[in-house]
Enzyme design. Structure first.
Site, short mmCIF file in Angstrom:
data_model
loop_
_atom_site.label_atom_id
_atom_site.label_comp_id
_atom_site.label_asym_id
_atom_site.label_seq_id
_atom_site.Cartn_x
_atom_site.Cartn_y
_atom_site.Cartn_z
CG PHE A 1 39.67 -2.15 -70.37
CD1 PHE A 1 39.53 -3.40 -70.95
CD2 PHE A 1 38.91 -1.85 -69.26
CE1 PHE A 1 38.63 -4.32 -70.44
CE2 PHE A 1 38.01 -2.77 -68.74
CZ PHE A 1 37.86 -4.01 -69.33
CB THR B 1 43.94 -11.18 -70.26
OG1 THR B 1 45.05 -11.08 -69.34
CG2 THR B 1 43.56 -9.79 -70.68
N GLY C 1 50.70 -9.22 -74.84
CA GLY C 1 51.02 -9.95 -73.62
C GLY C 1 51.07 -11.45 -73.81
CB ALA C 2 48.66 -13.87 -75.20
NE ARG D 1 50.27 -23.80 -81.61
CZ ARG D 1 51.50 -24.30 -81.78
NH1 ARG D 1 52.50 -23.86 -81.06
NH2 ARG D 1 51.71 -25.23 -82.70
CB ILE D 2 43.57 -19.91 -80.24
CG1 ILE D 2 43.20 -19.06 -81.49
CG2 ILE D 2 42.74 -19.48 -79.05
CD1 ILE D 2 43.53 -17.59 -81.40
N PRO E 1 41.55 -21.49 -76.04
CG PRO E 1 41.06 -23.11 -77.62
CD PRO E 1 41.91 -22.85 -76.40
N GLY F 1 43.10 -9.89 -77.84
CA GLY F 1 42.39 -9.02 -76.90
C GLY F 1 41.94 -7.70 -77.50
CD GLU F 2 45.16 -3.72 -77.78
OE1 GLU F 2 45.83 -3.48 -78.79
OE2 GLU F 2 45.28 -3.10 -76.71
#
Lengths: 736, 324
Positions: free
Chosen positions: A246, A474, A515-516, A619-620, A623, A695-696
């Protein structure tokens, strides 16, 4: 790979693997307890000694004397490290206070000694025998008291400029027919992650290896070297599994440095974990804020003036909580200002926690928007939609690459049953409960960071990805595997992912929801380079080769991918770097958060009934993992709204409730029903992945949506978080 | 380093013999509080005598009450059919505390003797008269939102954290003790001391004296009873205020009442003033409010916990109202 023009069609767009709800590839290791975390690396380090940290018992002052005789003589003690014997230490670029204090003490529970012994119990018992005589000096521990001395922080960095202004804010605000001028406060928050900071350090000559729990391997490798005064190439960090971060593990902390110093002094590997009671004062935290928001609007509901000022405090040399920054982007309005001010506080150092800036900033701004809507007699969803902007309001030539906030709010309102909300607060009852609904907008920017990876192809057609990227719970392992599988035309189980080792190419790391997108873009770049090598090895023209189903196809030829590595492994290393698309376009993610809350009419207890988040974030990639990120963030938002507060003892300068019994975060019973919807979106401006991050975003705005739901239930507006029952108890509607 | 010796007692006599009344010896129940305190080095026993194997029975007494062995697990007590049917306030009090895992470990005796959760008690850099006698109290002028408003002294404002005990004091539970000079039985309300000048002495137990059982007298109207716990989150949190109550109402008149309070006092609090005020009166909200006012009349708020007074009153009114 340089990414400086918008993405066109590429192998990721096939979406055979990417974009599919996919279970975590490392999940079985975690559910069976076989994923080794830093403190458990018995497989890698035999027979380590145990270090126990002595934390300073004062917040500010100096150590007059430290009596180590009794501790040294205690059973099993091998070494005691203090500032007096540790040699000259530097300070990492990302640290504000020294990680080993003494003789000056910078904050409470700053590490001032490490006792190393053969067992944990011996180290702990000996640490209790360290007698320290302090001379306290006065410090500033109270943000409200220090507010008037706050100054503009230095410009630059992620925080941006301390002041922004467009048009004539003061004039427009003064003339606005409808206006709001309100002050909000948010308290200190702790990351309070399940796995505490932990490290095992081992020296081999002058080569240092630290098994640790860290989100940003490359930053931290440099900071370990800088702190210990050794070359970065002599430092290896290994952090494949992380039990929550976090933002609390973005930086090197005392566990890693003290383990390294302890191992040096003991002449054998040493393991150190921060004891749980030290986790709250020894480490970083989200700073408290005071925020003043002024909004002016016409009777038509259009914002004419919007101003947001934020105050926070930190140790000298530290930075502000940038709580006003989202206000520069979220709503239209011709006259605007923001100001960030930083006071000196002698509390432990503040730093990033999930959605730094936006999390507390939106907790205030999105209450203010709710208050304005009420003053205007306008539905708060409608008020937000009316004041939407498709361009950066400070620089209207910059468009948002994608901005579907309005769509998030509209769809959310429809799915949540927003039309059933009664605008007049305190008017809905269900037995002893007062019921309310609240909404808030969320925005969190998409940050671009270069990120590299190495990919290896073996003769069995197995691709192994190596990058120092981290998975902090994550789903990074999985989306990287999906990316490599998609690019190389492989099934998911033909990809092996290795993370968190500083001997691997440097990645973007895990932070700021960057990150992703960045780490997968780096893996995509490396895979594209590998494709070229494959084509070359097979004597094919890279331009007309198709990678699918584990085969390489060109014309009527179809060759097993592994054949390219028949005469030896193929290795490619590449990364993503960015041009200036983030200057040309504003890249952000958006959400609409909806909450139904119930308030006990007698006791004021607040309970969440249901929550919905509608997110637009490019784009996810996965999901399932993305949903987990968002529901976790929504849960954290409930904590921020209703219970989380590191309470400051302003006499002595420390966080009082410094364990998990005192610092309450939501439990399952607090979170009955959560729903997440992702809008279809691809953002070709962000990266070849066309992804951003969630994430945020999942946290941004949640606190205010809760606060607004509570207000709608009770009619009592609480502007000081957390909204605990004592803050509205005396003003609740009387029972009838 | 203090070497820790562990012994397992087979009966009360062997427990007392092993303990020997030494100041460094502790009886060990489920360990859900003692072991935490040992990890934090607030308790540093040289010997723990495991008494979990003793007296794990719940049986009927001749008078129609229950005799509950001190080694009975919290879960077993909460789930006991007679407890659920005849003393629902006790079952609910236990189930509102801790977590399933902790309740499976925790014993009745250990629950009674658990220590405060005051932050300053846990922080050895802070002054605490309970942890270090006559060193001072940093809670009284510090962050004291969770602290007591009843039974406090200038030396200590720490609350007793138990939920179970709040129900038990309301039920007039009796504690059976075995000591060096023999067995005795005292009301639970007399077991815990008020802090006065010596908060480090928390009970009237003699050195080495062992809790062997709790006896709950027959109280037919307790079938109509409940436990209401108010806290900052929905589960796994100590009470800000809790109310254990049983009410005997006939023709709208309160014939008898039992009220215990938790989260507001330095010991499990029997609200006798409230009971006196409400017995014989009509079961109305106004009378319940008057009863609550009577109980909290002498409450002394600190800087951060004044809300507990009004919250306690409201919770009493609401809880009695539910039972009326």
């Amino acid at each position: 790979m340089k990414f400086d023009t918008p993405a066109t069609t590429n192998p990721i767009d096939r979406l055979k693997v990417v974009g599919k709800a996919t279970d975590r590839i490392e999940g079985p290791l975690k559910t069976t307890g076989t994923a080794p975390y830093a403190y458990e690396r018995h497989d890698a380090v035999a027979d380590p000694a145990y270090g126990y940290i002595v934390g300073a018992g004062i917040a500010k002052g100096r150590i007059v004397s430290m009596d180590l005789a009794a501790a040294r003589a205690a059973p099993g003690v091998i070494a005691i490290v203090t500032a007096a014997n540790a040699g000259k230490l530097g300070k990492g670029k990302f640290n504000t206070a020294k990680l080993l204090g003494g003789p000056e003490v910078d904050h409470y529970h700053q590490a001032i000694a490490l006792v190393v012994a053969g067992t944990f119990e011996q180290a702990r018992a000996a640490a209790a025998l360290v007698h320290v005589h302090y001379a306290r000096t006065r410090g500033n521990f109270d943000l409200a008291a220090a507010k008037s001395s706050a100054q503009p922080p230095k410009a630059g960095g992620i925080g941006g400029k301390p002041d922004t202004a467009v048009g004539d804010f003061a004039g427009a605000f003064a003339q606005a027919p409808v206006s709001l001028d309100a002050t909000y406060t948010t308290p200190v928050h702790s990351h309070a992650m399940m796995e505490p900071h932990a490290s095992i350090a081992s020296w081999n000559g002058d080569q240092l290896t630290i098994y640790t729990s860290n989100q940003m391997i490359n930053w931290s490798k440099g900071d370990v070297a800088a702190t210990l005064g050794i070359p970065a190439e002599k430092v290896r960090l290994i952090s494949p599994y992380i039990g929550g971060g976090f933002g609390g593990k973005l930086f090197v902390r005392a566990d890693a440095i003290m383990a390294a110093l302890g191992a040096k002094a003991a002449g054998r590997p040493v393991k150190v974990t921060l004891q749980r009671p030290l986790m709250f004062n020894n480490t970083t935290h989200r700073p408290a804020t005071i925020q003043r928001i002024r909004i002016g609007a016409g009777q038509d509901g259009r914002i004419t003036a919007i101003g947001h000022e934020g105050w926070s405090g930190d140790l000298p040399g530290g930075g502000p909580e940038t709580a006003v920054n989202q206000t520069r982007l979220l709503y239209a309005g011709p006259n605007r200002m923001t100001a960030t001010r930083l006071a000196v506080l002698d509390l432990p150092e503040g730093n990033a926690m999930r959605a730094p800036g936006e999390a507390p900033g939106l907790m205030a701004l999105e209450i203010a928007i709710d208050e304005m809507a009420e003053k205007l007699g306008m539905d708060p969803v409608r008020f937000r939609i009316l004041n939407d902007t498709q361009v950066d309001p400070e620089q209207p030539s910059r468009e948002f690459s994608q901005r579907q906030l309005v769509e998030c709010l509209r769809l959310g309102a429809e799915r949540f049953g927003w039309d059933k909300r009664v605008a007049k607060p305190g008017s809905v009852r269900d037995g002893r409960w007062l019921i309310g609904m609240g909404v808030a907008a969320g925005i969190r920017n998409n940050l671009l960071m270069k990120s590299a990876a190495r990919v290896r192809l073996d003769s069995h057609g197995i691709v192994t990805v190596e990058t120092d990227m981290t998975d902090i719970g994550t789903g990074t392992y999985t989306i990287i595997a999906q990316t490599a599988a998609e690019t190389m035309g492989l099934p998911l189980d033909s990809v092996i992912v290795k993370l968190g080792d500083s001997s691997f190419p440097a990645s973007a790391g895990s932070g700021g929801q960057w990150g992703a997108n960045n780490s997968t873009a780096g893996v995509y770049a490396a895979c594209m380079t590998l494709r070229d090598k494959v084509a070359q090895a097979l004597g094919l023209n890279a331009a007309d080769v198709d990678f699918a189903d584990g085969q390489v196809r060109s014309g009527n030829r179809s060759i097993a991918l592994g054949d390219a590595a028949r005469s030896g492994e193929l290795v490619a290393e590449d990364g993503i770097e960015y041009g200036d698309l983030d200057k040309t376009y504003q890249q952000s993610t958006f959400a609409g958060h909806f909450v139904e809350a119930a308030v006990d009419a007698a006791t004021g207890e607040i309970r969440i009934r249901r929550m919905l988040a509608v997110c637009a974030a490019g784009r996810i990639l996965n999901p399932k993992a993305a949903r987990s990120q968002v529901i976790g963030a929504m849960t954290m938002g409930v904590g921020a709204a209703l219970m989380e507060e590191l309470a400051v003892d302003t006499r002595f300068g420390f966080f009082v409730n410094h364990d998990l019994a005192g610092y309450e975060v939501p439990v399952h019973a607090d979170i009955p029903h959560q729903e997440v919807i992702f809008l279809d979106e691809e953002d070709p401006i962000s990266s070849p992945m066309k992804a951003k991050g969630v994430g945020e975003l999942g946290l941004c705005g949640v606190g205010a949506a809760v606060a607004n739901a509570v207000y709608n239930a009770t009619g009592v507006r609480v502007r000081d978080y957390p909204i605990t029952l004592d803050k509205h108890l005396g003003r609740l509607p009387t029972l009838t | 380093m203090i070497e820790l010796r562990y012994e397992k007692a087979v009966d009360p006599a062997s427990a007392m013999q092993l303990h020997g009344g030494r100041g460094t010896a502790r009886y060990l129940g489920g360990g859900t509080n003692l072991v935490d305190l040992m990890r934090e080095e607030i308790e540093q026993p040289g010997l723990v005598v495991d008494v979990t194997g003793l007296s794990g029975d719940i049986r009927e007494t001749d008078g129609g009450g229950l005799l509950i062995g001190a080694g009975v697990k919290n879960t077993a007590l909460a789930e006991h059919r007679a407890v659920r049917a005849r003393y629902p306030l006790l079952s609910r009090a236990i189930l509102s505390g801790a977590s399933g895992q902790i309740r499976n470990m925790a014993t009745v005796g250990g629950n009674i003797l658990q220590r405060t959760r005051c932050y300053y008690f846990y922080d050895d850099a802070a002054r605490c008269n309970k942890r270090s006698p006559e060193s001072g109290c940093d809670a009284i002028d510090g962050f004291n939102r969770i602290h007591a408003v009843l039974g406090t002294s200038p030396a200590c404002v720490a609350t007793h954290p138990s939920d179970m005990c709040v129900a038990l004091v309301a039920l007039d539970a009796v504690v059976h003790l075995q000591g060096a000079s023999g067995a005795r039985a005292i009301p639970l309300t007399d077991l815990h001391r008020l802090p006065d000048g010596h908060p480090e002495i928390e009970t009237v137990l003699e050195p080495g004296e062992l809790i062997t059982a709790i006896e709950i007298p027959n109280l037919p109207f307790a079938a109509r009873s409940t436990y209401r716990k108010v806290r900052d989150r929905a589960s796994y949190a100590f009470a800000l205020v809790s109310v254990a109550a049983a009410l005997d109402v006939e023709h709208g008149i309160v014939r008898d009442a039992r009220i215990g309070l938790g989260g507001v006092a330095t010991k499990p609090w029997r609200a006798r003033a409230a009971e006196r005020a409400v017995v014989g009166k009509a079961a109305t909200e106004a009378n319940f409010r008057a009863a609550a006012e009577a109980e909290l009349e002498n409450a002394s708020p600190l800087s951060g916990n004044g809300f507990k007074i009004e919250l306690a009153k409201r919770t009493i009114v609401h809880t009695l109202g539910e039972l009326a």
